[in-house]
Design an enzyme around this catalytic site. Sequence first.
Site, short mmCIF file in Angstrom:
data_model
loop_
_atom_site.label_atom_id
_atom_site.label_comp_id
_atom_site.label_asym_id
_atom_site.label_seq_id
_atom_site.Cartn_x
_atom_site.Cartn_y
_atom_site.Cartn_z
N ASP A 51 0.83 -1.22 0.00
CA ASP A 51 0.00 0.00 0.00
C ASP A 51 0.86 1.26 0.00
O ASP A 51 0.34 2.37 -0.09
CB ASP A 51 -1.03 -0.01 1.14
CG ASP A 51 -0.40 -0.01 2.52
OD1 ASP A 51 0.85 -0.10 2.62
OD2 ASP A 51 -1.15 0.08 3.51
N SER A 52 2.20 1.11 0.06
CA SER A 52 3.09 2.26 -0.16
C SER A 52 2.89 2.83 -1.56
O SER A 52 3.30 3.95 -1.83
CB SER A 52 4.56 1.85 0.03
OG SER A 52 4.90 0.79 -0.85
N GLU A 95 9.54 -4.40 10.09
CA GLU A 95 9.93 -3.08 9.55
C GLU A 95 10.36 -2.15 10.68
O GLU A 95 9.73 -2.08 11.74
CB GLU A 95 8.74 -2.45 8.80
CG GLU A 95 9.07 -1.05 8.28
CD GLU A 95 8.07 -0.47 7.29
OE1 GLU A 95 7.08 -1.17 6.95
OE2 GLU A 95 8.30 0.68 6.86
O1 KIV Z 1 3.49 -1.14 1.53
C1 KIV Z 1 4.67 -1.53 1.52
O2 KIV Z 1 5.47 -1.19 0.64
C2 KIV Z 1 5.09 -2.40 2.60
C3 KIV Z 1 6.54 -2.74 2.67
C4 KIV Z 1 7.31 -1.61 3.20
C5 KIV Z 1 6.79 -3.98 3.45
O3 KIV Z 1 4.31 -2.80 3.40
#
Ligand code: KIV
Length: 269
Positions: A48-49, A186
């Site tokens: 979701d990033s 994380e």
């Molecule tokens: O949304 C994302 O990119 C993530 C990663 C940082 C693990 O959850």
Amino acid sequence: MSAPAKVTVATLRARKAAGERIVMVTATDYSLARIADEAGVDVLLVGDSLGMVALGYDSTLPVTMEEMLVFTRAVVRGATRALVVGDMPFLSYQVSLEEARRNAGRFVKEGGAAAVKLEGGADVADAAAAIVAMGIPVMGHLGLTPQSVHAMGGHRVQGRDEEGARRIVEGAQALEAAGAFAIVLEGMPRALAARVTAAVRVPTIGIGAGPGCDGQVLVAHDLLGLYGGHRPKFAKRYGDCGGEAARAFRQYCDEVRGGLFPDEEHSYD
Ligand code: KIV
């Protein structure tokens, strides 16, 4: 030549047992997914990033199921070998087990993902177990969990004191007991990530958690130098695709304005 064997959750389990590291990266579209898949990445996370790096939001909180499904379908079309994991967005699994089950099911049925990821520890173990019981593999996510940015007071390293560290270790054990097949760690001290990795049988995949995890994940836009926003200390840049794109766009502007493009080679008789 026969197609390379698909990566499955069983492959990842075997990797941990054999002491072989797992490589995961985020992916947002067909072309990036294809390049990463062909390069040998094991797991493509439709994280979701993407709300920040692809949609320009200032956090992951606004991302919707509908947005995630569009990106997931594109990544699945680009992945031949890698396991594709869909990241459950904020409010898609926290409200009720019924919503968690339905939304996880949508990632598989409408998105084509082979697994889902959700953020949290003991607090989401029920949701994880309910999804696993439907036959959908679940990846956990502990430590700095961006969907809780307001509760954490920003994107801060977690588990620096013993109480916080114990909560993370217990969260990992709760996720393992719920049937999670892997856990992202994380933003935590490397010693804590190594402690969690030793405390569970499922693979841990670190991001900003040091080298003691069973695998690593980076956001593709950070790794490739495509994202102009904040880049955390752990986000190593392996290329300058943003710089190369800017150079190419500038050259294109110059050639169109200077009457150099299209030329003979790029025109039809
Ligand atoms: O949304 C994302 O990119 C993530 C990663 C940082 C693990 O959850």
